[in-house]
Design a protein around this motif. Structure first.
Motif, mmCIF file in Angstrom:
data_model
loop_
_atom_site.group_PDB
_atom_site.id
_atom_site.type_symbol
_atom_site.label_atom_id
_atom_site.label_comp_id
_atom_site.label_asym_id
_atom_site.label_seq_id
_atom_site.Cartn_x
_atom_site.Cartn_y
_atom_site.Cartn_z
ATOM 1 N N GLN A 129 -83.565 -13.094 -30.460
ATOM 2 C CA GLN A 129 -82.485 -13.709 -30.763
ATOM 3 C C GLN A 129 -82.026 -15.148 -29.889
ATOM 4 N N ASP A 167 -76.948 -22.593 -41.081
ATOM 5 C CA ASP A 167 -75.257 -21.998 -40.812
ATOM 6 C C ASP A 167 -75.509 -22.554 -42.753
ATOM 7 N N SER A 221 -74.062 -17.415 -41.336
ATOM 8 C CA SER A 221 -73.638 -18.547 -40.225
ATOM 9 C C SER A 221 -74.435 -18.013 -39.819
ATOM 10 N N ALA A 236 -75.549 -18.142 -36.337
ATOM 11 C CA ALA A 236 -75.120 -17.021 -35.209
ATOM 12 C C ALA A 236 -74.942 -15.704 -35.908
ATOM 13 N N TYR A 237 -74.859 -15.451 -37.065
ATOM 14 C CA TYR A 237 -74.350 -13.874 -37.552
ATOM 15 C C TYR A 237 -76.002 -13.934 -37.402
ATOM 16 N N ARG A 255 -78.111 -14.931 -35.718
ATOM 17 C CA ARG A 255 -79.382 -14.494 -34.300
ATOM 18 C C ARG A 255 -79.007 -13.053 -34.060
ATOM 19 N N GLU A 256 -77.612 -12.682 -34.389
ATOM 20 C CA GLU A 256 -77.785 -12.024 -33.678
ATOM 21 C C GLU A 256 -78.812 -10.282 -34.742
#
Lengths: 282, 158
Positions: free
Chosen positions: A248, A255, A260, A262-263, A265-266
């Protein structure tokens, strides 16, 4: 209006390329023709390679699997060699596009398009695939990792084409895992994808592992340091949680309209949790 | 250029721009309006045709690529049957459409499936039409219609 040339032999292709140095070259057309239609690119001359039978088909030569660049995704799925010796690529092809797209699109096209979301790319990266790049008078072999330079950018010079893909069979691995997360399962550009080849010891520790992610960076991402870190660890959620965090931290998503950063990466890290499902319950 | 190909069993020779899209050649120049255009990007499957027996998108195929090929559109699927193709009959009987815009593409995709897999499971049928969008949402009835044709064929054989 553009000219459209459809060579049937390599000799003819070289002649057309020499006579039309600015021509755009395509195979299935599932990417380029969309861009031309939307005026994202313009050209006076198109060369369609779909009839170059010399660059079609899957065969085994001196222990290596050779896939002609013009082989369609459907032809690969139908190939007993791909089914038997390249289960990881097979798994990725099943999820690529849709039936008509698989009848049109080719392996070479998927590679040269160099989309970070290209579905065949993570399996090819961890299978250590090599590409044969040919011109009228020369031929060179490059690892796929050094051929793809960035989104839509490849190490190919004028007068060159991608002629074939060379892969070693990956049946010595016990696990051939491919998962694509998309907005839906057909015709979806991946939001994140992950390919894995893995061997597990009797005590459920990872003895060998290769991992690659799509759609979380400018090209497919592979982290050899994390692969090394995972060797010897137990294949449980606890056993791999540090590696998940490292992944991660290492991916470089953006994005965009599909998801996104962040999503992505998670999810890139959490896709590794699926691997624990391959641990034996003895 | 003059493009020559077999269209629904007949030889066609037609003067056209080499970069004319197959969908425009079929609909506008040859008057075969059964093949539909919706997205024009390869996402919807409405423009599906059979080229050398395999489903292809006519919006992403150029006229020059048809040279010498065998093309079948929805108008040609009943060439060998008396009246409608069994799939067309079954779509009508099962009510497998509302607006009908996706139907030609659906039937072309299913013909390709049944050529290579005469006895598909419901999931295999789903997979075969995964490139065809139906915005009325008739998917379940479409699956029913195909299953009925498959069942009828097997019963007739036994």
């Amino acid at each position: 209006m553009s000219h459209v040339l459809v060579p049937t032999t390599l000799e003819e292709l070289w002649t057309f390329m020499a006579e039309n140095p600015d021509a755009m070259i395509y195979a299935g057309g599932t990417d380029l023709l969309v861009k031309i239609r939307s005026c994202a690119v313009t050209t006076d001359c198109l060369i369609c390679m779909e009839r170059l039978n010399e660059l079609k088909g899957v065969r085994v030569e001196a222990g290596e699997i050779i896939i002609g660049a013009l082989t369609t995704h459907r032809e690969m799925l139908d190939s007993p060699i791909v089914q038997r010796d390249l289960p990881l690529l097979y798994n990725a092809l099943k999820n690529l596009g849709s039936p008509p797209i698989r009848n049109m699109g080719t392996l070479g096209g998927n590679i040269v398009t160099a989309s970070p979301a290209g579905d065949t790319l993570p399996p090819l990266y961890i299978s250590n695939a090599h590409l044969e790049i040919r011109s009228r008078n020369s031929s060179r072999r490059v690892p796929i990792e050094s051929f793809i330079l960035g989104p839509g950018r490849v190490d190919m010079r004028p007068g060159e084409i991608l002629s074939q893909v060379v892969i070693n069979k990956n049946t010595r691995f016990m696990v051939h895992h491919y998962e694509k997360v998309g907005r839906r399962s057909a015709l979806a550009c991946s939001v994140v994808s992950m390919a894995a080849l893995m061997n597990i010891s009797e005590d459920n520790t990872i003895s060998e592992i290769r991992l690659a992610w799509g759609s979380v960076g400018p090209t497919v991402m592979r982290f050899r340091d994390i692969e090394t870190f995972l060797v010897g660890r137990t294949l449980t959620v606890r056993g791999i949680e540090d590696a998940i965090r490292k992944v991660q931290q290492s991916v470089m998503p953006i994005d965009d309209v599909r998801a996104s950063a962040a999503y992505r990466r998670e999810v890139a890290g959490r896709l590794m949790l699926r691997l624990t499902g391959y641990a034996s319950s003895r | 250029m003059i493009v020559s190909f077999e269209l629904n069993g007949k030889e066609v020779h037609i003067e056209t721009a080499p970069d004319r899209r197959a969908i425009d050649l079929l609909r506008e120049d040859l008057g075969l309006t059964g093949t539909k255009e919706s997205c024009g990007n390869g996402d919807c499957g409405a423009c599906s045709i059979l080229v050398d027996d395999k489903v292809r998108l006519s919006c992403l195929t150029l006229a020059a690529q048809l040279q010498g090929r065998k093309v079948v559109t929805i108008e040609g699927v009943c060439m060998e049957t008396d009246g409608l193709h069994p799939l067309q009959e079954s779509f009508v009987e099962s009510g497998a459409l509302q607006c009908g815009y996706c139907t030609p593409g659906m039937i072309i995709a299913i013909i390709d499936l049944l050529n290579s897999n005469p006895n598909p499971s419901r999931n295999e049928i789903r997979e075969a039409i995964s490139g065809n969008l139906c915005r009325c949402g008739a998917y379940q009835k479409i699956l029913d219609a195909v299953e009925k044709v498959v069942r009828d064929r097997i019963e007739r054989k036994s």
